[in-house]
Design a protein around this motif. Structure first.
Motif, mmCIF file in Angstrom:
data_model
loop_
_atom_site.group_PDB
_atom_site.id
_atom_site.type_symbol
_atom_site.label_atom_id
_atom_site.label_comp_id
_atom_site.label_asym_id
_atom_site.label_seq_id
_atom_site.Cartn_x
_atom_site.Cartn_y
_atom_site.Cartn_z
ATOM 1 N N THR A 186 0.850 -1.190 0.000
ATOM 2 C CA THR A 186 0.000 0.000 0.000
ATOM 3 C C THR A 186 0.886 1.241 0.000
ATOM 4 O O THR A 186 2.103 1.146 0.238
ATOM 5 C CB THR A 186 -0.921 0.038 1.234
ATOM 6 O OG1 THR A 186 -0.098 0.069 2.425
ATOM 7 C CG2 THR A 186 -1.826 -1.177 1.288
ATOM 8 N N GLY A 204 -3.116 2.717 4.297
ATOM 9 C CA GLY A 204 -2.299 1.527 4.416
ATOM 10 C C GLY A 204 -1.897 1.173 5.829
ATOM 11 O O GLY A 204 -1.865 -0.013 6.192
ATOM 12 N N CYS A 230 -6.710 3.653 -0.267
ATOM 13 C CA CYS A 230 -5.956 2.468 0.130
ATOM 14 C C CYS A 230 -5.783 1.493 -1.033
ATOM 15 O O CYS A 230 -6.145 0.318 -0.930
ATOM 16 C CB CYS A 230 -6.672 1.791 1.297
ATOM 17 S SG CYS A 230 -5.671 0.588 2.185
ATOM 18 N N THR A 241 -4.315 -1.341 -3.051
ATOM 19 C CA THR A 241 -3.573 -2.464 -2.479
ATOM 20 C C THR A 241 -3.263 -3.503 -3.553
ATOM 21 O O THR A 241 -4.153 -3.883 -4.323
ATOM 22 C CB THR A 241 -4.394 -3.130 -1.362
ATOM 23 O OG1 THR A 241 -4.683 -2.170 -0.344
ATOM 24 C CG2 THR A 241 -3.647 -4.310 -0.755
#
Length: 556
Positions: free
Chosen positions: A274, A281, A419, A421
């Protein structure tokens, strides 16, 4: 205790969405046409970075209320051949000449989506004084130059074609405009585009955003250089200063993308990448650590205890986040049913915006990108010379002195819910996931990832599974599709709000993602079922549907 909710029985839809599949790659985005623009780069021999950049630019023309040239964000890239991940921070920065005196606190105004006090005339969330230096063009250009494989002009061609065509208005577009009509009405250019005749544009009409296609063409030709230091920069600053912004040519010229090694978290044999502490993150890593300790060996399928563990983990990481950002005092108690420093619940996500997208190619490169104008339609300001809708990211900052996020000249956004990812296992990128939805983003992204890692769910199963939302705001929100035993277990621990998963308000975020099976090479793209215009795409030439180009055009 179950709290009353206006969303408990307001709808009766059963929402599902169908994933796309291909061994040659896939793209998922909050608009199907933008996903197709990205997938066309894969068809032409490009990689996942080419695809994500094309997708991001195309969203300017088909989902302008969520993100665009006037926004900022994060990107995480997995480079399969190099076996490494890279993060890009292209968050906005405040004008060097910003003054706290421009943002006097108004106790009568609600808190911003980030939980900070409202100010007089909403100057931190609407109008020219709410605008930061946008990092989007710098971030996209940096990614393409460093990690892409195709010429900028070809990557941006679908976005330009979509901007030339104009915005086809459907019921969902009308809803987005109507939700922000008072803010759009404050700006003459935005009002002329989105509020023809003083009312939100109606379905089956056609909006053209003046100058947007020309601006995209100029970026395609000159890249970030023209946007931050060239002719476009001159036009942007002239418009901004005419409207009362303190942004200068020097502010634009000094902007820089941050490229760095992303934050990582280890969970069940996966490594999750992240953008780090200034994104969602850190909270994601804390949540997974907490949940892993509470559930060392997961059962075969989620149980009521699983969801209690997830909810407790989310509450704990959000409490720490609110202490770090000054929303809660350091001496805040351990009560998980807390709110902000005044005991109020912070729940500004209904008005928040963002767009999240993911891409994967046949070689296993994978990208997650989330970028935003912050609120829906951002500041409500469309720059008349360039057609750019601008952010309201000053509201990321605290108007009070003495806090970690207090406004200061040149300061970069240092606290975000975004976020994006990318999850890697045994040297192969397995899935990428991100979301829009303000405070809802990190809980939704982390739950989807946890369901895949803890229980071996597919991307489709995890995205379409019922979710809960917890962010230390005074209650836990829960989808009524959960079984009775799970609801009872959660109610025994938290005040519970039973609320359906709806198109609006999006109470559990709006998730998109891609996945890749390293054995078969099959790539999957999927978007949240609550987003009617979202979807995935697989490699194919980009074509506009002539049947959608016949609606009457509405010109400002």
């Amino acid at each position: 205790m179950i709290l009353p909710s206006p969303h408990a029985d307001s709808d009766n839809w059963t929402l599902t969405t169908t994933p796309v599949r291909s061994p040659r790659g896939a793209v998922a985005a909050q608009h199907r046409l933008a996903a197709r623009a990205g997938a066309a780069q894969l068809e032409a021999g490009g990689n996942a970075v080419d695809a994500i950049v094309a997708t991001a630019y195309a969203l300017n023309a088909v989902e302008p209320w969520m993100c665009g040239l006037g926004g900022s964000g994060f990107m995480v890239i997995w480079l399969a051949r190099e076996q490494r991940a890279v993060a890009l921070d292209f968050q906005g920065t405040l004008p060097a000449a910003i003054r706290l005196d421009d943002y006097p606190i108004d106790p009568a105004r609600p808190h911003t989506p980030m939980g900070f006090p409202g100010v007089v005339d909403d100057a931190n969330i609407a109008g020219y004084r709410s605008i930061t230096v946008p990092g989007a063009v710098a971030g996209l250009d940096h990614a393409l130059a460093r990690f892409g494989s195709r010429p900028r002009a070809e990557v941006m061609a679908p976005a330009i074609a979509l901007a030339e065509r104009g915005l086809q208005v459907d019921w969902f577009t009308t809803l987005q405009i109507a939700l922000c009509a008072p803010t759009l009405a404050r700006d003459p250019t935005s009002a002329a585009i989105y509020l023809p005749g003083g009312h939100p544009a109606t379905p089956e009409s056609h909006l053209r955003i003046p100058q947007l296609a020309d601006t995209l063409r100029e970026i395609a030709a000159g890249g970030a250089e023209t946007f931050y230091r060239g002719e476009l920069a001159k036009q942007i600053v002239a418009d901004l200063q005419a409207g009362g912004s303190r942004l200068t040519r020097e502010d634009l010229a000094g902007y820089a993308v941050h490229e760095y090694a992303p934050m990582l978290a280890s969970h069940r044999g996966y490594t999750l990448y992240t953008p780090g502490e200034t994104s969602g993150g850190l909270r994601q890593r804390e949540m997974l650590s907490h949940a892993g300790a509470a559930m060392p060996v997961p059962p075969a399928r989620p149980t009521p205890a699983t969801w209690v563990a997830y909810a407790e983990a989310l509450e704990a990481c959000w409490r720490q986040h609110k202490i770090r950002t000054g929303v809660l005092p350091p001496s805040a108690g351990e009560d998980v049913n807390g709110g902000n420093a005044n005991g109020e619940s912070i729940d500004g996500e209904h008005g928040a915006c963002t767009s999240s997208m993911s891409a994967v190619d046949a070689d296993g490169n994978m990208v997650a990108l989330t970028y935003t104008l912050l609120n829906r339609f951002g500041s409500g300001v469309t720059l008349p010379t360039t057609g750019m809708l601008m952010n309201d990211s000053v509201s990321y900052f605290d108007p009070r002195p003495g806090y970690p996020t207090t406004m200061a000249g040149g300061k970069r956004i240092n606290s975000s819910n975004m976020c994006p990812t990318v999850a890697v296992k045994d040297g192969e990128a397995r899935f990428s996931v991100g979301a829009s939805g303000g405070n809802l983003i990190m809980p939704a992204v982390t739950q989807v990832a946890a369901l895949m890692m803890d229980f071996g769910m597919s991307l489709e199963e995890a995205v379409q599974h019922p979710r809960l939302d917890a962010s230390h705001r005074g209650s836990i929100r829960v989808d009524p599709r959960f079984d009775a035993a799970t609801l009872a277990a959660l109610e025994s621990r938290f005040p519970l709000e039973i609320a359906q998963s709806l198109v609006f308000p999006k109470l559990y975020a709006c998730v998109s993602g891609v996945a890749r099976d390293p054995e078969s090479g099959e790539c999957v793209g999927l978007h949240d079922p609550t987003q009617p215009i979202g979807g995935g795409a697989t490699p194919a030439p980009f074509q506009l549907d002539p049947l959608t180009d016949t609606a009457p055009e509405v010109r400002p």
